[in-house]
Design an enzyme around this catalytic site. Structure first.
Site, PDB file in Angstrom:
ATOM      1  NE  ARG A   1     -10.512  -6.704  -6.351  1.00  0.00           N
ATOM      2  CZ  ARG A   1      -9.696  -6.343  -6.123  1.00  0.00           C
ATOM      3  NH1 ARG A   1      -8.399  -6.290  -6.664  1.00  0.00           N
ATOM      4  NH2 ARG A   1      -9.715  -5.998  -4.696  1.00  0.00           N
TER       5      ARG A   1
ATOM      6  CB  SER B   1      -1.208   0.226   1.393  1.00  0.00           C
ATOM      7  OG  SER B   1      -2.438  -1.102   1.253  1.00  0.00           O
TER       8      SER B   1
ATOM      9  CB  SER C   1     -13.053   1.256   0.582  1.00  0.00           C
ATOM     10  OG  SER C   1     -12.263   0.786  -0.616  1.00  0.00           O
TER      11      SER C   1
ATOM     12  CG  ASP D   1      -5.496  -7.355   2.569  1.00  0.00           C
ATOM     13  OD1 ASP D   1      -7.009  -6.874   1.757  1.00  0.00           O
ATOM     14  OD2 ASP D   1      -4.889  -5.530   1.691  1.00  0.00           O
TER      15      ASP D   1
ATOM     16  N   GLY E   1      -5.884  -3.602  -8.104  1.00  0.00           N
ATOM     17  CA  GLY E   1      -7.143  -3.000  -7.897  1.00  0.00           C
ATOM     18  C   GLY E   1      -6.409  -1.330  -6.998  1.00  0.00           C
TER      19      GLY E   1
END
Ligand code: S3P
Length: 423
Positions: A116, A14, A160, A308, A88
């Site tokens: 997705r 990330s 999110s 995750d 994503g």
């Protein structure tokens, strides 16, 4: 007693995506070390190159990347589709970046990414003034036509970080303000990086508010080890009953919900040498030799901070004493695969006892032999979770498509073998 094996994990995924994106949008030269050289981050670098940023197409985790930013709104109209591969984060965050520029770009990706949901970012970005075109109901290909946007006050129905970050990036690029409210706080790396680079961002218990930005300072950042990758190694050490130390791991509270679950399962885990790097907490993670683990309930507000890690926690639960129930995790169905269906069907394929719930799963642990073939569906976290269970003892598990681990953890199988050899 075996000696404590000390290992590192590759850079945080990330943070690596965000470091490259913020460096591209900054004014001046950024210096970033430890950028994860995985397929997903390589996708982000490729997209940024298509937008005029000078970046290598390959690098190693030891390299120092020097990146000349193009300024807050200085990316170039791409002459090709933006290929996001399996990622994503690349797609959703870069859609926000494109929305704030006066340009038009089409996002494409592999079969998994193309399925997705993307309307979750299209909705707020459309409200800001961007135009989105889909060729199917949802998913990719998706064309984003950006331009002059307006301010936004968005109440997100899901926790999110990708949705939140898409909005913040669109506001950053277009010089607007944005307020984003989530049902539970998702990972806050974008907010921390914006604050570290001098952006006017205020985070309260209720919401994140970004004021208009004129220019972004360049970064000087060391990407810490990925806690999501660390959990796979912790899980193997737990299954093998050996102690382990993982150094320089990112321990941002919005990312390490799995550590609390592991503690509830009976694992003794401590964080030492805690310090701050560029606004992100980092520490060494020490795990004592574990004699046995118990089943637990996982759900509610803790889910976003461990979303995750649920596949590996589920695999660990298959070896726990008693039942584990995972609830409130419907988001798992729209990850790289439907991780509820895929985890449960694979657990059953190797002889474990598991059932699906609409928003989670139930796993009844046991000590018997696990044997069989696992279908990863190209999902890196599925391949790694069952790889760990296979290496954990009393198991004969084969995993298809072992190379898909390169999406987030290059060198995973080698590190697994190194820890296994410590027993
Ligand atoms: C990510 C956010 C999470 C996570 C993904 C990475 C990010 O997705 O599952 O692996 O870097 O912002 P959502 O934002 O969809 O929850």
């Amino acid at each position: 007693m075996s000696a404590v094996r000390s290992v590192t994990v590759p850079g945080d995924k990330s943070l690596s995506h965000r470091a490259l994106m913020f460096a591209a949008l900054a004014s001046g030269e950024s210096v970033v070390r430890g950028v994860l050289p995985s397929a997903d981050v390589i996708s982000t670098a490729g997209v940024l190159r298509a937008l005029g940023v000078s970046l290598p197409d390959r690098w190693s985790g030891e390299d120092t990347l020097r990146i000349t930013g193009r300024g807050r709104r200085g990316l170039q109209q791409p002459s090709r589709d933006l290929d996001c591969g399996n990622s994503g984060t690349t797609t959703r965050l870069m859609a926000g970046v494109i929305a704030g520029h006066d340009m038009r770009a089409t996002f494409v990706g592999d079969a998994s990414l193309s399925r997705r949901p993307m309307r979750r970012i299209a909705r707020p970005l459309t409200q800001m003034g961007a135009i989105f075109t889909f060729t199917s109901d949802d998913g990719l290909p998706m064309t984003v036509h950006g331009g002059a946007l307006g301010d936004i006050d968005w109440i997100s129905p899901t926790a999110s970080a990708q949705v939140k970050s898409a909005i913040l990036l669109a506001a950053l690029v277009s010089g607007n303000s944005a307020r984003v409210q989530e049902p539970t706080r998702s990972r806050d790396h974008t907010e921390r990086m914006l604050a570290a680079l001098g952006a006017p961002i205020v985070v309260t218990d209720e919401a994140v508010v970004l004021g208009p930005v004129t220019a972004l300072a360049p970064l000087d950042f060391d990407v810490p080890g990925d806690p999501s990758s660390a959990v796979f190694l912790i899980a193997l050490a737990v299954l093998r009953g050996i102690p382990i130390e993982i150094t320089k791991v990112g321990v941002n509270a919005t990312r390490i919900g799995a550590f609390a679950v592991l503690t509830r399962m009976g694992v003794s885990l401590t964080l030492v040498n805690a310090h701050d790097v560029g606004g992100e907490p980092v520490a060494d993670v020490h795990v004592a030799a574990t004699a046995g683990i118990r089943g637990v309930d996982i759900g509610g507000d803790e889910i976003p901070a461990l979303i995750d890690e649920l596949p590996i926690l589920a695999c660990l639960a298959a070896r726990a004493d008693g039942e584990t129930r995972i609830r409130d995790a419907g988001e798992l169905r729209v990850k790289e695969s439907d991780r509820i269906a895929v985890v449960v069907s694979n657990l059953r394929a190797i002889g474990a006892d598991a059932d699906e719930l609409p928003d989670g799963m139930v796993i009844r642990g046991g000590a018997g032999r696990f044997a069989g073939h696992v279908r990863s569906h190209g999902d890196h976290r599925i391949a790694m979770s069952f790889g760990v269970l296979g290496a954990g003892g009393n198991a004969d598990i084969t995993v298809d498509d072992p190379d898909c681990v390169n999406v987030s953890f290059p060198g995973f199988w080698e590190t697994l073998a190194l820890i296994g050899a410590a027993t």
